[in-house]
Design a protein around this motif. Structure first.
Motif, PDB file in Angstrom:
ATOM      1  N   PHE A 169       0.819  -1.203   0.000  1.00 35.16           N
ATOM      2  CA  PHE A 169       0.000   0.000   0.000  1.00 35.16           C
ATOM      3  C   PHE A 169       0.859   1.260   0.000  1.00 35.16           C
ATOM      4  CE2 PHE A 169      -4.627   0.307   0.611  1.00 35.16           C
ATOM      5  CZ  PHE A 169      -4.961  -0.989   0.284  1.00 35.16           C
ATOM      6  N   ILE A 170       1.942   1.265   0.743  1.00 34.69           N
ATOM      7  CA  ILE A 170       2.821   2.438   0.781  1.00 34.69           C
ATOM      8  C   ILE A 170       3.402   2.700  -0.605  1.00 34.69           C
ATOM      9  CG2 ILE A 170       5.004   3.314   1.694  1.00 34.69           C
ATOM     10  CD1 ILE A 170       4.285   1.766   4.311  1.00 34.69           C
ATOM     11  N   VAL A 171       3.873   1.650  -1.255  1.00 35.20           N
ATOM     12  CA  VAL A 171       4.427   1.806  -2.610  1.00 35.20           C
ATOM     13  C   VAL A 171       3.354   2.286  -3.577  1.00 35.20           C
ATOM     14  CG1 VAL A 171       5.417   0.521  -4.542  1.00 35.20           C
ATOM     15  CG2 VAL A 171       6.251   0.115  -2.222  1.00 35.20           C
ATOM     16  N   GLU A 172       2.153   1.736  -3.449  1.00 34.18           N
ATOM     17  CA  GLU A 172       1.050   2.131  -4.329  1.00 34.18           C
ATOM     18  C   GLU A 172       0.670   3.594  -4.129  1.00 34.18           C
ATOM     19  OE1 GLU A 172      -3.555   0.808  -5.228  1.00 34.18           O
ATOM     20  OE2 GLU A 172      -2.356  -0.326  -3.806  1.00 34.18           O
ATOM     21  N   MET A 173       0.630   4.049  -2.893  1.00 40.88           N
ATOM     22  CA  MET A 173       0.254   5.430  -2.615  1.00 40.88           C
ATOM     23  C   MET A 173       1.337   6.407  -3.057  1.00 40.88           C
ATOM     24  SD  MET A 173      -2.778   5.537  -1.608  1.00 40.88           S
ATOM     25  CE  MET A 173      -3.240   4.052  -2.459  1.00 40.88           C
ATOM     26  N   ILE A 174       2.595   6.024  -2.923  1.00 44.44           N
ATOM     27  CA  ILE A 174       3.676   6.874  -3.430  1.00 44.44           C
ATOM     28  C   ILE A 174       3.554   7.025  -4.940  1.00 44.44           C
ATOM     29  CG2 ILE A 174       6.178   6.988  -3.810  1.00 44.44           C
ATOM     30  CD1 ILE A 174       6.515   5.773  -1.006  1.00 44.44           C
ATOM     31  N   GLY A 175       3.289   5.916  -5.617  1.00 41.98           N
ATOM     32  CA  GLY A 175       3.099   5.966  -7.068  1.00 41.98           C
ATOM     33  C   GLY A 175       1.894   6.800  -7.457  1.00 41.98           C
ATOM     34  N   ALA A 176       0.801   6.670  -6.714  1.00 41.60           N
ATOM     35  CA  ALA A 176      -0.403   7.442  -7.033  1.00 41.60           C
ATOM     36  C   ALA A 176      -0.172   8.932  -6.860  1.00 41.60           C
ATOM     37  CB  ALA A 176      -1.558   6.985  -6.142  1.00 41.60           C
ATOM     38  N   VAL A 177       0.534   9.309  -5.799  1.00 46.27           N
ATOM     39  CA  VAL A 177       0.775  10.725  -5.560  1.00 46.27           C
ATOM     40  C   VAL A 177       1.754  11.296  -6.579  1.00 46.27           C
ATOM     41  CG1 VAL A 177       1.801  12.366  -3.929  1.00 46.27           C
ATOM     42  CG2 VAL A 177       0.182  10.654  -3.122  1.00 46.27           C
ATOM     43  N   LEU A 178       2.844  10.603  -6.827  1.00 45.49           N
ATOM     44  CA  LEU A 178       3.885  11.145  -7.709  1.00 45.49           C
ATOM     45  C   LEU A 178       3.512  11.095  -9.181  1.00 45.49           C
ATOM     46  CD1 LEU A 178       7.127   9.790  -6.015  1.00 45.49           C
ATOM     47  CD2 LEU A 178       6.125  12.083  -5.860  1.00 45.49           C
ATOM     48  N   ILE A 179       2.875  10.030  -9.599  1.00 47.16           N
ATOM     49  CA  ILE A 179       2.620   9.859 -11.030  1.00 47.16           C
ATOM     50  C   ILE A 179       1.274  10.443 -11.451  1.00 47.16           C
ATOM     51  CG2 ILE A 179       2.282   8.133 -12.847  1.00 47.16           C
ATOM     52  CD1 ILE A 179       4.297   6.383 -11.311  1.00 47.16           C
ATOM     53  N   VAL A 180       0.237  10.182 -10.697  1.00 46.75           N
ATOM     54  CA  VAL A 180      -1.103  10.536 -11.148  1.00 46.75           C
ATOM     55  C   VAL A 180      -1.570  11.885 -10.616  1.00 46.75           C
ATOM     56  CG1 VAL A 180      -3.514   9.787 -11.140  1.00 46.75           C
ATOM     57  CG2 VAL A 180      -1.694   8.086 -11.326  1.00 46.75           C
ATOM     58  N   LYS A 181      -1.392  12.144  -9.329  1.00 44.79           N
ATOM     59  CA  LYS A 181      -2.061  13.280  -8.710  1.00 44.79           C
ATOM     60  C   LYS A 181      -1.166  14.450  -8.347  1.00 44.79           C
ATOM     61  CE  LYS A 181      -5.785  10.530  -6.864  1.00 44.79           C
ATOM     62  NZ  LYS A 181      -6.632  10.302  -5.694  1.00 44.79           N
ATOM     63  N   ALA A 182       0.066  14.452  -8.717  1.00 44.68           N
ATOM     64  CA  ALA A 182       0.990  15.511  -8.308  1.00 44.68           C
ATOM     65  C   ALA A 182       0.571  16.879  -8.840  1.00 44.68           C
ATOM     66  CB  ALA A 182       2.406  15.183  -8.760  1.00 44.68           C
ATOM     67  N   GLY A 183       0.027  16.928 -10.024  1.00 42.15           N
ATOM     68  CA  GLY A 183      -0.351  18.212 -10.609  1.00 42.15           C
ATOM     69  C   GLY A 183      -1.681  18.746 -10.130  1.00 42.15           C
ATOM     70  N   ASN A 184      -2.457  17.944  -9.423  1.00 43.22           N
ATOM     71  CA  ASN A 184      -3.798  18.366  -9.014  1.00 43.22           C
ATOM     72  C   ASN A 184      -3.822  19.177  -7.731  1.00 43.22           C
ATOM     73  OD1 ASN A 184      -4.725  16.953 -11.201  1.00 43.22           O
ATOM     74  ND2 ASN A 184      -5.340  15.175 -10.025  1.00 43.22           N
ATOM     75  N   GLY A 185      -2.762  19.178  -6.972  1.00 48.12           N
ATOM     76  CA  GLY A 185      -2.733  19.906  -5.716  1.00 48.12           C
ATOM     77  C   GLY A 185      -3.090  19.005  -4.550  1.00 48.12           C
ATOM     78  N   PHE A 186      -2.984  19.583  -3.363  1.00 47.81           N
ATOM     79  CA  PHE A 186      -3.191  18.795  -2.151  1.00 47.81           C
ATOM     80  C   PHE A 186      -4.660  18.507  -1.887  1.00 47.81           C
ATOM     81  CE2 PHE A 186      -3.634  18.535   2.524  1.00 47.81           C
ATOM     82  CZ  PHE A 186      -2.897  17.379   2.722  1.00 47.81           C
TER      83      PHE A 186
END
Length: 83
Positions: free
Chosen positions: A20-37
């Protein structure tokens, strides 16, 4: 999806938490980084899930979990440090 089911049932908590930690890091960095917090498409929930997974990784399963009841042992034993 199966990782969430494994966490709910209490089976291989530490391995599932690492995934889950690896998956969430990937989701934040790859998919949602440009959307803001916050806001639509934000990554605040992903960071919350990652914090919960880190907590489960460090603390391990609680008193009631299927791993202990079914297998009669923990797959990963807790390390007890004696003073």
């Amino acid at each position: 999806m199966t990782g969430g089911i494994l966490l709910i049932l209490g089976i291989v908590i530490r391995i599932t938490s690492i995934l889950f930690i690896v998956e969430m890091i990937g989701a934040v960095l790859i998919v949602k980084a440009g959307n803001g917090f916050t806001g639509e498409g934000g990554y605040e929930v992903d960071l919350l899930l990652m914090a919960i997974s880190i907590s489960l990784l460090l603390s391990g399963p609680g008193r009631i979990h299927i791993e202990r009841d079914v297998l009669k042992r923990e797959i990963f034993q807790r390390s007890h440090i004696k003073k």
